[in-house]
Design a protein around this motif. Structure first.
Motif, PDB file in Angstrom:
ATOM      1  N   VAL A 101     -11.120  -0.214  17.219  1.00  0.00           N
ATOM      2  CA  VAL A 101     -10.898   1.036  16.483  1.00  0.00           C
ATOM      3  C   VAL A 101     -11.012   2.210  17.453  1.00  0.00           C
ATOM      4  O   VAL A 101     -12.004   2.338  18.179  1.00  0.00           O
ATOM      5  CB  VAL A 101     -11.926   1.198  15.346  1.00  0.00           C
ATOM      6  N   THR A 102      -9.999   3.055  17.475  1.00  0.00           N
ATOM      7  CA  THR A 102      -9.995   4.171  18.424  1.00  0.00           C
ATOM      8  C   THR A 102     -10.575   5.437  17.806  1.00  0.00           C
ATOM      9  O   THR A 102     -10.655   5.582  16.577  1.00  0.00           O
ATOM     10  CB  THR A 102      -8.572   4.475  18.909  1.00  0.00           C
ATOM     11  N   ILE A 103     -10.938   6.365  18.655  1.00  0.00           N
ATOM     12  CA  ILE A 103     -11.399   7.668  18.192  1.00  0.00           C
ATOM     13  C   ILE A 103     -10.289   8.370  17.426  1.00  0.00           C
ATOM     14  O   ILE A 103     -10.536   9.024  16.408  1.00  0.00           O
ATOM     15  CB  ILE A 103     -11.899   8.503  19.380  1.00  0.00           C
ATOM     16  N   ARG A 104      -9.062   8.235  17.860  1.00  0.00           N
ATOM     17  CA  ARG A 104      -7.925   8.816  17.134  1.00  0.00           C
ATOM     18  C   ARG A 104      -7.879   8.305  15.697  1.00  0.00           C
ATOM     19  O   ARG A 104      -7.650   9.075  14.758  1.00  0.00           O
ATOM     20  CB  ARG A 104      -6.613   8.481  17.842  1.00  0.00           C
ATOM     21  N   GLN A 105      -8.081   7.013  15.499  1.00  0.00           N
ATOM     22  CA  GLN A 105      -8.033   6.442  14.156  1.00  0.00           C
ATOM     23  C   GLN A 105      -9.179   6.950  13.286  1.00  0.00           C
ATOM     24  O   GLN A 105      -9.005   7.142  12.076  1.00  0.00           O
ATOM     25  CB  GLN A 105      -8.040   4.919  14.256  1.00  0.00           C
ATOM     26  N   LEU A 106     -10.334   7.221  13.867  1.00  0.00           N
ATOM     27  CA  LEU A 106     -11.434   7.830  13.114  1.00  0.00           C
ATOM     28  C   LEU A 106     -11.061   9.252  12.703  1.00  0.00           C
ATOM     29  O   LEU A 106     -11.351   9.679  11.581  1.00  0.00           O
ATOM     30  CB  LEU A 106     -12.715   7.831  13.948  1.00  0.00           C
ATOM     31  N   LEU A 107     -10.415   9.995  13.584  1.00  0.00           N
ATOM     32  CA  LEU A 107      -9.999  11.361  13.278  1.00  0.00           C
ATOM     33  C   LEU A 107      -8.904  11.408  12.214  1.00  0.00           C
ATOM     34  O   LEU A 107      -8.825  12.359  11.429  1.00  0.00           O
ATOM     35  CB  LEU A 107      -9.498  12.054  14.544  1.00  0.00           C
ATOM     36  N   ALA A 108      -8.055  10.408  12.203  1.00  0.00           N
ATOM     37  CA  ALA A 108      -6.911  10.391  11.283  1.00  0.00           C
ATOM     38  C   ALA A 108      -7.200   9.687   9.971  1.00  0.00           C
ATOM     39  O   ALA A 108      -6.347   9.644   9.085  1.00  0.00           O
ATOM     40  CB  ALA A 108      -5.710   9.725  11.965  1.00  0.00           C
ATOM     41  N   PRO A 122       0.766  15.505  11.579  1.00  0.00           N
ATOM     42  CA  PRO A 122       0.243  14.327  10.869  1.00  0.00           C
ATOM     43  C   PRO A 122      -0.499  13.404  11.827  1.00  0.00           C
ATOM     44  O   PRO A 122      -0.009  13.083  12.916  1.00  0.00           O
ATOM     45  CB  PRO A 122       1.505  13.662  10.313  1.00  0.00           C
ATOM     46  N   GLY A 123      -1.695  12.972  11.409  1.00  0.00           N
ATOM     47  CA  GLY A 123      -2.483  12.090  12.273  1.00  0.00           C
ATOM     48  C   GLY A 123      -1.927  10.694  12.343  1.00  0.00           C
ATOM     49  O   GLY A 123      -2.267   9.921  13.245  1.00  0.00           O
ATOM     50  N   SER A 124      -1.081  10.338  11.373  1.00  0.00           N
ATOM     51  CA  SER A 124      -0.464   9.018  11.352  1.00  0.00           C
ATOM     52  C   SER A 124       0.764   9.089  10.469  1.00  0.00           C
ATOM     53  O   SER A 124       1.010  10.086   9.785  1.00  0.00           O
ATOM     54  CB  SER A 124      -1.441   7.968  10.809  1.00  0.00           C
ATOM     55  N   GLU A 125       1.524   8.010  10.444  1.00  0.00           N
ATOM     56  CA  GLU A 125       2.679   7.937   9.555  1.00  0.00           C
ATOM     57  C   GLU A 125       2.266   7.637   8.122  1.00  0.00           C
ATOM     58  O   GLU A 125       3.100   7.660   7.222  1.00  0.00           O
ATOM     59  CB  GLU A 125       3.641   6.857  10.056  1.00  0.00           C
ATOM     60  N   LEU A 126       0.983   7.399   7.891  1.00  0.00           N
ATOM     61  CA  LEU A 126       0.521   7.003   6.570  1.00  0.00           C
ATOM     62  C   LEU A 126       0.240   8.176   5.648  1.00  0.00           C
ATOM     63  O   LEU A 126       0.133   7.994   4.434  1.00  0.00           O
ATOM     64  CB  LEU A 126      -0.757   6.151   6.710  1.00  0.00           C
ATOM     65  N   ASN A 127       0.093   9.380   6.213  1.00  0.00           N
ATOM     66  CA  ASN A 127      -0.187  10.550   5.372  1.00  0.00           C
ATOM     67  C   ASN A 127       0.243  11.816   6.098  1.00  0.00           C
ATOM     68  O   ASN A 127      -0.441  12.280   7.007  1.00  0.00           O
ATOM     69  CB  ASN A 127      -1.666  10.638   5.008  1.00  0.00           C
ATOM     70  N   ALA A 128       1.368  12.380   5.662  1.00  0.00           N
ATOM     71  CA  ALA A 128       1.910  13.571   6.318  1.00  0.00           C
ATOM     72  C   ALA A 128       1.087  14.821   6.058  1.00  0.00           C
ATOM     73  O   ALA A 128       1.285  15.835   6.721  1.00  0.00           O
ATOM     74  CB  ALA A 128       3.354  13.799   5.858  1.00  0.00           C
ATOM     75  N   TYR A 170      -2.209  15.044   6.366  1.00  0.00           N
ATOM     76  CA  TYR A 170      -3.525  14.973   7.013  1.00  0.00           C
ATOM     77  C   TYR A 170      -3.366  14.849   8.518  1.00  0.00           C
ATOM     78  O   TYR A 170      -2.614  14.007   9.008  1.00  0.00           O
ATOM     79  CB  TYR A 170      -4.318  13.773   6.482  1.00  0.00           C
ATOM     80  N   GLY A 171      -4.053  15.726   9.230  1.00  0.00           N
ATOM     81  CA  GLY A 171      -4.030  15.699  10.682  1.00  0.00           C
ATOM     82  C   GLY A 171      -5.284  15.048  11.216  1.00  0.00           C
ATOM     83  O   GLY A 171      -5.664  13.955  10.804  1.00  0.00           O
ATOM     84  N   PHE A 172      -5.959  15.730  12.143  1.00  0.00           N
ATOM     85  CA  PHE A 172      -7.252  15.256  12.639  1.00  0.00           C
ATOM     86  C   PHE A 172      -8.346  15.954  11.825  1.00  0.00           C
ATOM     87  O   PHE A 172      -8.752  17.076  12.122  1.00  0.00           O
ATOM     88  CB  PHE A 172      -7.425  15.579  14.117  1.00  0.00           C
ATOM     89  N   LEU A 173      -8.781  15.315  10.762  1.00  0.00           N
ATOM     90  CA  LEU A 173      -9.849  15.830   9.893  1.00  0.00           C
ATOM     91  C   LEU A 173      -9.531  17.228   9.365  1.00  0.00           C
ATOM     92  O   LEU A 173     -10.414  18.076   9.237  1.00  0.00           O
ATOM     93  CB  LEU A 173     -11.199  15.818  10.633  1.00  0.00           C
ATOM     94  N   GLY A 199       5.966  12.131   1.742  1.00  0.00           N
ATOM     95  CA  GLY A 199       5.267  11.146   2.545  1.00  0.00           C
ATOM     96  C   GLY A 199       3.788  11.436   2.700  1.00  0.00           C
ATOM     97  O   GLY A 199       3.187  11.087   3.708  1.00  0.00           O
ATOM     98  N   TRP A 200       3.196  12.048   1.667  1.00  0.00           N
ATOM     99  CA  TRP A 200       1.783  12.376   1.778  1.00  0.00           C
ATOM    100  C   TRP A 200       1.009  11.790   0.611  1.00  0.00           C
ATOM    101  O   TRP A 200       1.569  11.433  -0.416  1.00  0.00           O
ATOM    102  CB  TRP A 200       1.584  13.882   1.845  1.00  0.00           C
TER     103      TRP A 200
END
Length: 399
Positions: A167-174, A304-310, A312-315, A323-324
């Protein structure tokens, strides 16, 4: 600072539609207009923070430019109108707000307080704390103390050899870490834990990373320990040296009984503190002649922090047209997140719609703070207040 009373956790959640997918995970306190549980728990005062000496900052000191003074200006001088301000004030008053500040181009065009508060009053800002935590991660990354794309297990050695090792820090932020989350664990058990960071780290991996977007307080609290180990000091001491003192923010973290500041909730701040923070985000991380956090990090954080939620960025939350998703089942995600806001708008947001809204298109920062729950039915839906304020004073010039 004068302080508003700290809220005590009220019992178990009654929202029914909880799950761990992007479609229906429920987070009654996350961005906040309809919380059924107050996330505040017994805390140790910030003054009990262990003493720490900040390592030398790699950021060059300010040499020429003066910091913003947020001088008062007439609305018309910055492309607003008295009518627009009146509309924003009406929204604030209808929602029992404690304060409202509207600034454009670094000038304050309206500032007002209610309910016995004033410019010296601070309060719990709940999940708006998360955006501050994200900026602290960005500062640490800028200084080479951690890397966004490295595994969090580089610092959280407890995860080495477990399914969470990658698990990356990016994934925690996103919020795409896949770490365990359910409503009881996230809002009751962790809140009651003596050591919230240890509790959060000890939870298991629930999903593969980057497969679901879940609003996950416990996953975000692990960033407290990531930061402390990466920077080699208490998170609040690091924040005070790198962020709070340069911006003149008179804020403090509430702490759990073990002394950990909360990175998912817990910051106490006032409207003026968050105006400074919002202006920093508006200014691409620059304050006077000092780059507090890199423009590159903020550019990434507000996308967007990921393609899963447009949305939401980094927290932080951001405007999106499609797409959100949102953790509350009461939010209509079929259209734009904030239809009356410019597309580039983004915000730090906490329970009860504690709002720091930044609108880059018009150079506007809007801060609204209030009680932990919105009691007026028509204003309860998540994003209702932020959208109304954006429509009143965040958008097109001449409004």
């Amino acid at each position: 600072m004068q302080r508003l009373p700290t809220l005590v956790l009220v019992a178990l959640l009654v929202v029914a539609a909880a799950c761990s997918s992007t479609e229906s995970a429920t987070d009654p306190a996350g961005d906040g207009s309809d919380p059924t549980v107050s996330p505040t728990a017994p805390t140790a005062p910030s003054s009990t923070a262990p003493p720490a000496t900040a390592p030398p900052s790699t950021t060059p000191p300010s040499t020429t430019d003066a910091p913003p003074t947020f001088a008062a200006a007439e609305p018309e001088a910055v492309g607003l109108t008295a009518e627009a301000i009146a509309d924003a004030v009406a929204v604030a008053e209808a929602t029992a707000s404690n304060c409202l500040v509207v600034a454009r181009d670094g000038q304050v065009v309206h500032e007002q307080y209610w309910n016995g508060t004033d410019a010296a009053t601070d309060q719990q800002i709940f999940s708006a704390t998360k955006t501050v935590a994200a900026v602290l991660v960005g500062i640490a990354a800028d200084e080479g103390l951690l890397a966004i794309d490295e595994p969090a297990s580089t610092h959280l050695t407890e995860w080495v050899g477990t399914p969470s090792e990658g698990v990356t820090i990016r994934q925690l932020l996103a919020n795409t870490s896949g770490r365990y989350q359910d409503l009881v664990s996230d809002y009751v058990d962790m809140t009651a834990a003596e050591d919230r960071s240890a509790f959060a780290i000890a939870l298991e991996q629930q999903h593969d990373p980057d497969t679901v977007w879940v609003y996950n307080n416990a996953a975000i609290q692990t960033l407290e320990e990531v930061l402390e180990r990466a920077v080699g000091m208490d998170v609040e001491a690091f924040a005070r040296d790198r962020l709070f003192e340069p911006l003149g923010m008179e804020v403090a973290f509430e702490r759990d009984p073990a002394g950990n500041p909360g990175t998912y909730t817990s910051l106490r701040a006032g409207c003026r503190d968050l105006l400074a923070f919002g202006h920093l985000l508006l200014s691409d991380g620059r304050w006077a002649d000092q780059q507090i956090v890199s423009a590159e990090f903020l550019a990434e954080a507000t996308e967007p922090g990921s393609e899963l939620n447009a949305a939401y960025g980094f927290l932080l939350w951001r405007n999106a047209t499609e797409g959100w998703s949102h953790p509350s089942p009461f939010v209509d995600t079929s259209g734009p997140a904030w239809p009356d806001a410019p597309p580039g708008a983004f915000a730090a947001m906490g329970a009860g719609q504690q709002i720091t809204l930044v609108v880059p298109e018009t150079g506007t920062v809007i801060v609204r703070l209030g009680p932990p729950q919105v009691e007026v039915e028509e204003w309860k839906p998540n994003f209702s207040i932020i959208n109304a304020l954006a429509g009143a004073v965040g958008g097109r010039p001449g409004r």
